[in-house]
Enzyme design. Sequence first.
Site, PDB file in Angstrom:
ATOM      1  N   ASP A  27     -34.797 -25.034 -65.626  1.00 46.75           N
ATOM      2  CA  ASP A  27     -35.142 -24.029 -64.540  1.00 46.75           C
ATOM      3  C   ASP A  27     -36.375 -23.569 -64.933  1.00 46.75           C
ATOM      4  O   ASP A  27     -37.285 -23.574 -65.734  1.00 46.75           O
ATOM      5  CB  ASP A  27     -34.212 -22.941 -64.487  1.00 46.75           C
ATOM      6  CG  ASP A  27     -33.676 -22.557 -66.130  1.00 46.75           C
ATOM      7  OD1 ASP A  27     -34.329 -22.713 -66.844  1.00 46.75           O
ATOM      8  OD2 ASP A  27     -32.586 -22.024 -66.221  1.00 46.75           O
TER       9      ASP A  27
ATOM     10  N   ASN B  17     -22.829 -14.101 -68.971  1.00 49.23           N
ATOM     11  CA  ASN B  17     -21.970 -14.285 -68.008  1.00 49.23           C
ATOM     12  C   ASN B  17     -21.390 -15.712 -67.757  1.00 49.23           C
ATOM     13  O   ASN B  17     -20.779 -16.121 -66.544  1.00 49.23           O
ATOM     14  CB  ASN B  17     -22.640 -13.650 -66.662  1.00 49.23           C
ATOM     15  CG  ASN B  17     -23.743 -14.671 -66.242  1.00 49.23           C
ATOM     16  OD1 ASN B  17     -24.115 -15.509 -66.795  1.00 49.23           O
ATOM     17  ND2 ASN B  17     -24.261 -14.318 -64.994  1.00 49.23           N
TER      18      ASN B  17
ATOM     19  N   HIS C 101     -23.149 -18.514 -67.332  1.00 53.00           N
ATOM     20  CA  HIS C 101     -23.971 -19.424 -66.569  1.00 53.00           C
ATOM     21  C   HIS C 101     -24.750 -20.508 -67.313  1.00 53.00           C
ATOM     22  O   HIS C 101     -24.631 -20.302 -68.455  1.00 53.00           O
ATOM     23  CB  HIS C 101     -25.307 -18.644 -65.789  1.00 53.00           C
ATOM     24  CG  HIS C 101     -26.367 -18.173 -66.644  1.00 53.00           C
ATOM     25  ND1 HIS C 101     -27.147 -17.102 -65.837  1.00 53.00           N
ATOM     26  CD2 HIS C 101     -26.914 -18.512 -67.701  1.00 53.00           C
ATOM     27  CE1 HIS C 101     -28.025 -16.850 -67.186  1.00 53.00           C
ATOM     28  NE2 HIS C 101     -27.794 -17.862 -68.096  1.00 53.00           N
TER      29      HIS C 101
ATOM     30  N   GLU D  20     -25.778 -19.005 -61.667  1.00 47.49           N
ATOM     31  CA  GLU D  20     -24.521 -17.948 -61.838  1.00 47.49           C
ATOM     32  C   GLU D  20     -23.396 -18.027 -61.486  1.00 47.49           C
ATOM     33  O   GLU D  20     -22.847 -18.918 -60.449  1.00 47.49           O
ATOM     34  CB  GLU D  20     -25.374 -16.731 -61.060  1.00 47.49           C
ATOM     35  CG  GLU D  20     -26.803 -16.435 -61.383  1.00 47.49           C
ATOM     36  CD  GLU D  20     -26.958 -15.837 -62.685  1.00 47.49           C
ATOM     37  OE1 GLU D  20     -26.100 -16.081 -63.791  1.00 47.49           O
ATOM     38  OE2 GLU D  20     -27.952 -15.067 -62.851  1.00 47.49           O
TER      39      GLU D  20
HETATM   40  P1  PGA Z   1     -30.505 -17.063 -74.334  1.00 48.85           P
HETATM   41  O1  PGA Z   1     -30.096 -17.582 -72.914  1.00 48.85           O
HETATM   42  O2  PGA Z   1     -30.505 -18.492 -75.164  1.00 48.85           O
HETATM   43  O3  PGA Z   1     -31.578 -16.579 -74.520  1.00 48.85           O
HETATM   44  O4  PGA Z   1     -29.300 -16.247 -74.905  1.00 48.85           O
HETATM   45  C1  PGA Z   1     -29.434 -18.574 -72.651  1.00 48.85           C
HETATM   46  C2  PGA Z   1     -29.103 -18.470 -71.094  1.00 48.85           C
HETATM   47  O5  PGA Z   1     -29.351 -17.563 -70.452  1.00 48.85           O
HETATM   48  O6  PGA Z   1     -28.916 -19.612 -70.574  1.00 48.85           O
END
Ligand code: PGA
Length: 244
Positions: A67, A136, A138, A143
Amino acid sequence: MKIIQVKDYQAMSEKACEIIVERMQELEKPVLGLATGSTPEGMYECLIKKNKEGNVSFKNTSTFNLDEYVGIAEEDPNSYHYFMHDKFLDHVDIEEENSHLPSGLEKDMDKECKEYEQMIRDAGGIDLQVLGIGVNGHIGFNEPGTPFTKETHVVELTDSTRKANSRYFASIDEVPTHAISMGPETIMQSKEILLLISGENKADAVAKLIEGDVSEQVPVSILKNHENVTLIVDEAALSKTKIK
Ligand code: PGA
């Protein structure tokens, strides 16, 4: 889903690194799906070390990132292009033209989404996709509520994700509202998936994944329908899950 329980972030990073190196040694032209965020940083450090020591080469490897934010310049330190170059790509022997991230700067984003899917297909599909999860649940920027059938698409970020990611920005107002992301369907087409989870702030999401049903409200739960997923999870992230 195969679950590998590890002590902490360091152990998670080393285990992920080990599995990737193993797979790269088996494949002639590995195609890796990569992720940004705090989770894979230690894994990238380990891969860089292995590359410098001559234990693995990225010369024949292609990479596709999950992404990118919409509307942030590639040179901006908050862009995922910048992150990938800074944390990984600039430190290994990968050919520049073989590393790919979706662009969040195109006028016609629908066209960019279709072209990104096509590029992945043209490369023969992703052999091994690395994933983290959001608080959450995702994956990528998919999302809760994202249809599982979506391929690469433009998404509106939830408040929870913008808040979590605001730690990198001067204020939450500067966090982009949209991103381009591989969809759940794109991710499911990967031949193998490595899901990395560390830290207590992910404990609720892990409990939902392991104990709950497959639901579009918990995007990561779609991985239960994939036949080749390895979850590498540390003690803190497992603290709210009854695993046996
Ligand atoms: P993080 O993010 O590795 O910084 O916790 C993971 C994500 O939001 O997919």
